[in-house]
Design an enzyme around this catalytic site. Sequence first.
Site, PDB file in Angstrom:
ATOM      1  N   GLY A  46       0.786  -1.231   0.000  1.00  0.00           N
ATOM      2  CA  GLY A  46       0.000   0.000   0.000  1.00  0.00           C
ATOM      3  C   GLY A  46       0.815   1.277   0.000  1.00  0.00           C
ATOM      4  O   GLY A  46       0.254   2.366  -0.153  1.00  0.00           O
ATOM      5  N   ARG A 104     -14.614  19.739   7.271  1.00  0.00           N
ATOM      6  CA  ARG A 104     -15.707  19.831   8.253  1.00  0.00           C
ATOM      7  C   ARG A 104     -15.204  19.727   9.687  1.00  0.00           C
ATOM      8  O   ARG A 104     -15.935  20.069  10.621  1.00  0.00           O
ATOM      9  CB  ARG A 104     -16.753  18.737   7.974  1.00  0.00           C
ATOM     10  CG  ARG A 104     -17.650  19.059   6.784  1.00  0.00           C
ATOM     11  CD  ARG A 104     -18.553  17.908   6.415  1.00  0.00           C
ATOM     12  NE  ARG A 104     -17.816  16.849   5.722  1.00  0.00           N
ATOM     13  CZ  ARG A 104     -18.387  15.790   5.151  1.00  0.00           C
ATOM     14  NH1 ARG A 104     -19.703  15.659   5.200  1.00  0.00           N
ATOM     15  NH2 ARG A 104     -17.658  14.879   4.541  1.00  0.00           N
ATOM     16  N   GLN A 105     -13.971  19.252   9.869  1.00  0.00           N
ATOM     17  CA  GLN A 105     -13.396  19.164  11.211  1.00  0.00           C
ATOM     18  C   GLN A 105     -12.512  20.396  11.449  1.00  0.00           C
ATOM     19  O   GLN A 105     -11.301  20.303  11.598  1.00  0.00           O
ATOM     20  CB  GLN A 105     -12.592  17.869  11.350  1.00  0.00           C
ATOM     21  CG  GLN A 105     -13.457  16.619  11.206  1.00  0.00           C
ATOM     22  CD  GLN A 105     -12.677  15.331  11.434  1.00  0.00           C
ATOM     23  OE1 GLN A 105     -11.848  15.250  12.330  1.00  0.00           O
ATOM     24  NE2 GLN A 105     -12.938  14.331  10.619  1.00  0.00           N
ATOM     25  N   ASP A 178     -29.015  25.953   6.086  1.00  0.00           N
ATOM     26  CA  ASP A 178     -28.810  26.118   7.524  1.00  0.00           C
ATOM     27  C   ASP A 178     -28.274  27.521   7.781  1.00  0.00           C
ATOM     28  O   ASP A 178     -27.955  28.264   6.850  1.00  0.00           O
ATOM     29  CB  ASP A 178     -27.855  25.057   8.087  1.00  0.00           C
ATOM     30  CG  ASP A 178     -26.506  25.036   7.373  1.00  0.00           C
ATOM     31  OD1 ASP A 178     -25.935  26.117   7.133  1.00  0.00           O
ATOM     32  OD2 ASP A 178     -26.027  23.934   7.045  1.00  0.00           O
ATOM     33  N   LYS A 201     -32.500  23.827  10.894  1.00  0.00           N
ATOM     34  CA  LYS A 201     -32.343  22.392  11.155  1.00  0.00           C
ATOM     35  C   LYS A 201     -31.569  22.179  12.447  1.00  0.00           C
ATOM     36  O   LYS A 201     -30.878  23.063  12.936  1.00  0.00           O
ATOM     37  CB  LYS A 201     -31.597  21.722  10.006  1.00  0.00           C
ATOM     38  CG  LYS A 201     -30.132  22.104   9.925  1.00  0.00           C
ATOM     39  CD  LYS A 201     -29.391  21.357   8.847  1.00  0.00           C
ATOM     40  CE  LYS A 201     -27.907  21.717   8.887  1.00  0.00           C
ATOM     41  NZ  LYS A 201     -27.133  21.044   7.841  1.00  0.00           N
ATOM     42  N   ARG A 203     -28.961  19.103  14.056  1.00  0.00           N
ATOM     43  CA  ARG A 203     -28.268  17.826  13.880  1.00  0.00           C
ATOM     44  C   ARG A 203     -28.315  17.006  15.173  1.00  0.00           C
ATOM     45  O   ARG A 203     -28.335  17.553  16.270  1.00  0.00           O
ATOM     46  CB  ARG A 203     -26.793  18.051  13.515  1.00  0.00           C
ATOM     47  CG  ARG A 203     -26.575  18.474  12.086  1.00  0.00           C
ATOM     48  CD  ARG A 203     -25.101  18.471  11.763  1.00  0.00           C
ATOM     49  NE  ARG A 203     -24.848  18.900  10.399  1.00  0.00           N
ATOM     50  CZ  ARG A 203     -24.902  18.100   9.344  1.00  0.00           C
ATOM     51  NH1 ARG A 203     -25.181  16.820   9.508  1.00  0.00           N
ATOM     52  NH2 ARG A 203     -24.659  18.569   8.139  1.00  0.00           N
ATOM     53  N   ASP A 229     -25.357  25.166  -1.179  1.00  0.00           N
ATOM     54  CA  ASP A 229     -24.499  24.595  -0.140  1.00  0.00           C
ATOM     55  C   ASP A 229     -23.096  24.439  -0.688  1.00  0.00           C
ATOM     56  O   ASP A 229     -22.876  24.562  -1.905  1.00  0.00           O
ATOM     57  CB  ASP A 229     -25.048  23.238   0.326  1.00  0.00           C
ATOM     58  CG  ASP A 229     -24.745  22.965   1.793  1.00  0.00           C
ATOM     59  OD1 ASP A 229     -23.866  23.649   2.350  1.00  0.00           O
ATOM     60  OD2 ASP A 229     -25.391  22.069   2.374  1.00  0.00           O
ATOM     61  N   ASP A 233     -22.796  15.362   0.680  1.00  0.00           N
ATOM     62  CA  ASP A 233     -22.098  14.113   0.976  1.00  0.00           C
ATOM     63  C   ASP A 233     -23.053  12.934   0.813  1.00  0.00           C
ATOM     64  O   ASP A 233     -23.173  12.364  -0.267  1.00  0.00           O
ATOM     65  CB  ASP A 233     -21.519  14.177   2.389  1.00  0.00           C
ATOM     66  CG  ASP A 233     -20.590  13.000   2.692  1.00  0.00           C
ATOM     67  OD1 ASP A 233     -20.469  12.091   1.854  1.00  0.00           O
ATOM     68  OD2 ASP A 233     -19.972  12.988   3.774  1.00  0.00           O
ATOM     69  N   GLY A 235     -26.283  13.226   1.101  1.00  0.00           N
ATOM     70  CA  GLY A 235     -27.527  13.755   0.539  1.00  0.00           C
ATOM     71  C   GLY A 235     -28.652  13.872   1.540  1.00  0.00           C
ATOM     72  O   GLY A 235     -29.718  14.404   1.215  1.00  0.00           O
TER      73      GLY A 235
END
Length: 324
Positions: A46, A104-105, A178, A201, A203, A229, A233, A235
Amino acid sequence: MTGIKTTGEKKLMLFSGRAHPELAEEVAHQLGVGLVPTKAFDFANGEIYVRFQESARGADCFLIQSHTAPINKWIMEQLIMIDALKRASARSITVIVPSYGYARQDKKHRGREPISARLVADLMKTAGADRILTVDLHTDQIQGFFDGPVDHLSALPVLADYVGAKVDRSKLTIVSPDAGRVRVADRWCDRLDAPLAIVHKRRDKDVANQVTVHEVVGDVKGRVCVLVDDMVDTGGTICAAADALFAHGAEDVIVTATHGILSGPAADRLKNSKVSEFVFTDTLPVPGALELDKITVLSIAPTIARAVREVFEDGSVTSLFEEH
């Protein structure tokens, strides 16, 4: 006389990883250059091997790689390629990341969590990157994670002009899925001279991709709604937002997003959704299973190529978007 004078000119070289070669080839075509031939393969265990088949000494090198699935493999390949260019005595290394992994992090939501978006930036800097050129980061603050210039491009002109050309402007409403997207949606409203609505919304913090849509703020009854947006991801979020709009009387819903990640159950969700069209850019390759009639993919290559040329010629990348 002491020293040596040279008459050498600046040299641009464009390199590509294996994640999304089609986009790299289109960027190369827009620039009027060829991609540098590169030998890259995986060993049996790998590990990744990379060798460039042309000298990069003294060149301004641009390395394009989208962080798509398998995301960790392609990030590692990009880091190895950056290291190879540094050791090949490149004059400068600009990393082109059409879709930035781990975006997103970008902050700690709860205790004992990492800030992985910062880690990715640190890895690139340590590997030898001088500059990052990317498209529509999940949050603007990620620009500050990299200790060097970051050219943050926007796909809004490409997406908005496409939608504006095919929809009756008098019936158009721009919708933010959002609260975090309101600022971007506002720019859409300015460009297309349309009113704004917001889907509120919540989460589930313990279940990934689990969203409960509460209410729609704004008038969407009888309107053609454009949900804007940065990424789609699985959906779930965007399809739930579309359902809420239809429940509040929307005549039609179009979804636009810069990055079509489209993983897991996205194929079924998009196929079964009442949304008439999903519009993405090609920052990421669209999976073959999602080649649906309702999916439109627009090219981001001209935008990236123009930015590369401005960087190489010491021009202004900001000027590309000031009019917008």
